[in-house]
Design a protein around this motif. Structure first.
Motif, PDB file in Angstrom:
ATOM      1  N   VAL A 207       0.845  -1.194   0.000  1.00 26.38           N
ATOM      2  CA  VAL A 207       0.000   0.000   0.000  1.00 26.38           C
ATOM      3  C   VAL A 207       0.882   1.247   0.000  1.00 26.38           C
ATOM      4  CG1 VAL A 207      -1.775   1.301   1.241  1.00 26.38           C
ATOM      5  CG2 VAL A 207      -1.849  -1.202   1.231  1.00 26.38           C
ATOM      6  N   VAL A 208       0.534   2.188  -0.870  1.00 31.16           N
ATOM      7  CA  VAL A 208       1.233   3.470  -0.949  1.00 31.16           C
ATOM      8  C   VAL A 208       0.263   4.550  -0.497  1.00 31.16           C
ATOM      9  CG1 VAL A 208       2.371   5.133  -2.464  1.00 31.16           C
ATOM     10  CG2 VAL A 208       2.664   2.670  -2.863  1.00 31.16           C
ATOM     11  N   LEU A 209       0.628   5.303   0.505  1.00 34.01           N
ATOM     12  CA  LEU A 209      -0.193   6.407   0.988  1.00 34.01           C
ATOM     13  C   LEU A 209       0.341   7.712   0.403  1.00 34.01           C
ATOM     14  CD1 LEU A 209      -0.578   5.443   4.767  1.00 34.01           C
ATOM     15  CD2 LEU A 209      -2.124   4.916   2.871  1.00 34.01           C
ATOM     16  N   LEU A 210      -0.525   8.412  -0.350  1.00 34.20           N
ATOM     17  CA  LEU A 210      -0.150   9.696  -0.946  1.00 34.20           C
ATOM     18  C   LEU A 210      -0.724  10.840  -0.123  1.00 34.20           C
ATOM     19  CD1 LEU A 210      -0.552   9.560  -4.843  1.00 34.20           C
ATOM     20  CD2 LEU A 210       1.526   9.358  -3.491  1.00 34.20           C
ATOM     21  N   ARG A 211       0.062  11.891   0.030  1.00 39.02           N
ATOM     22  CA  ARG A 211      -0.406  13.099   0.714  1.00 39.02           C
ATOM     23  C   ARG A 211       0.308  14.292   0.112  1.00 39.02           C
ATOM     24  NH1 ARG A 211       0.897  13.963   7.035  1.00 39.02           N
ATOM     25  NH2 ARG A 211       2.949  14.393   6.113  1.00 39.02           N
ATOM     26  N   ASN A 212      -0.481  15.261  -0.368  1.00 40.05           N
ATOM     27  CA  ASN A 212       0.088  16.492  -0.933  1.00 40.05           C
ATOM     28  C   ASN A 212       1.109  16.212  -2.034  1.00 40.05           C
ATOM     29  OD1 ASN A 212      -1.435  18.022   0.916  1.00 40.05           O
ATOM     30  ND2 ASN A 212       0.176  17.863   2.464  1.00 40.05           N
ATOM     31  N   GLY A 213       0.791  15.254  -2.887  1.00 37.37           N
ATOM     32  CA  GLY A 213       1.645  14.984  -4.027  1.00 37.37           C
ATOM     33  C   GLY A 213       2.917  14.224  -3.727  1.00 37.37           C
ATOM     34  N   GLN A 214       3.040  13.704  -2.531  1.00 43.24           N
ATOM     35  CA  GLN A 214       4.232  12.964  -2.140  1.00 43.24           C
ATOM     36  C   GLN A 214       3.842  11.613  -1.548  1.00 43.24           C
ATOM     37  OE1 GLN A 214       6.154  15.708   0.602  1.00 43.24           O
ATOM     38  NE2 GLN A 214       7.512  16.420  -1.018  1.00 43.24           N
ATOM     39  N   VAL A 215       4.782  10.668  -1.604  1.00 42.33           N
ATOM     40  CA  VAL A 215       4.576   9.387  -0.926  1.00 42.33           C
ATOM     41  C   VAL A 215       4.782   9.623   0.560  1.00 42.33           C
ATOM     42  CG1 VAL A 215       5.402   7.030  -0.626  1.00 42.33           C
ATOM     43  CG2 VAL A 215       5.282   8.017  -2.917  1.00 42.33           C
ATOM     44  N   PHE A 216       3.707   9.524   1.322  1.00 45.88           N
ATOM     45  CA  PHE A 216       3.788   9.746   2.760  1.00 45.88           C
ATOM     46  C   PHE A 216       4.305   8.495   3.470  1.00 45.88           C
ATOM     47  CE2 PHE A 216       1.430   9.313   6.863  1.00 45.88           C
ATOM     48  CZ  PHE A 216       2.174  10.248   7.577  1.00 45.88           C
TER      49      PHE A 216
END
Length: 252
Positions: A207-216
């Motif tokens: 799972v990849v969590l994205l936040r504000n255009g970045q990998v969080f």
């Protein structure tokens, strides 16, 4: 960049062949832009340090038609193209996948092998009973299964699924997810883009969590689908729970 807005910022992401992956994040986190970058609908800015390079299946230069024979794409946007304007019959919609076209025209030479593979793909997607109907007459779930079949005619190495359950009711969503599970178990790599934890299949464990255009954050479901990680990703208190093989999340 889109206009003067930075949509994806120093995003670094690597997904192995055969690694079923979910990309999860709130609206505006950059998920749709990332899909377009992978599908070669958008291109990142090249930087002097070499960043901005996108490699798919080990290559950074592709003929788009060749790429899309290896990477099937299913999304509500693709469905809209098939359910509006000129009617397209279901079998023709699937066969048109060989030509990267919206339907089959007089100049397309459809072979017996293409017809056979289209019929096999429709059966694999659980949509063979829809042959003969126009795409515009189908329910959202039915049309989504036909688009899965269209993507499968090339026997792609991976399926890119951008919010594939959008517009589906609970029962249709579960049936659709079960069809995706069968594809995953049969060896098709799935890349699922969503903002619903409930849609992450048991077969997906990256799972990849994205936040504000970045990998969080990225990692296993056990490491990413936690209260703290999801709360930070979505910017509100979130409680994660597990129900059998599926996870769920709700505002705390």
């Amino acid at each position: 960049m889109q206009g003067d807005r930075l949509v994806l910022d120093r995003l670094s992401l690597s997904i192995a062949d055969g690694q079923h992956t979910a990309i999860l994040g709130p609206n505006g986190s950059g998920k749709s832009t990332l899909v377009k970058v992978i599908a070669r609908q958008l291109y990142p800015l090249a930087q002097r340090d070499g960043s901005g390079t996108v490699r798919i299946f080990g290559r950074d230069r592709w003929n788009v038609a060749e790429l899309r024979s290896l990477l099937g794409i299913v999304s509500p946007a693709v469905q809209l193209d098939y359910t509006s304007d000129t009617p397209v019959e279901v079998f023709d919609a699937v066969v048109s996948g060989f030509f990267a076209a919206r339907g089959v025209s007089f100049h397309h030479q459809v072979t017996d092998d293409m017809r056979s593979r289209a019929a096999e793909a429709l059966s694999q997607a659980g949509a063979a009973d829809l042959i003969g109907r126009d795409m515009a007459s189908l329910s959202t779930g039915e049309a989504r299964r036909v688009l899965i079949a269209r993507a499968l005619v090339h026997q792609p190495r991976a399926l890119l699924l951008d919010e594939p359950c959008a517009g589906l009711d609970m029962a249709s969503r579960r049936r659709f997810l079960e069809s995706l599970r069968e594809l995953a178990r049969a060896g098709t790599t799935l890349l699922l883009v969503t903002h619903h934890v409930e849609e992450i299949l048991p077969e997906i464990d990256h799972v990849v969590l994205l936040r504000n255009g970045q990998v969080f954050r990225q990692g296993s479901k056990a490491d990413t689908l936690t209260d703290d990680a999801l709360s930070d990703t979505f910017g509100m208190p979130v409680q994660a729970t597990r129900h059998g093989d599926y996870y769920a999340a709700a505002l705390d």
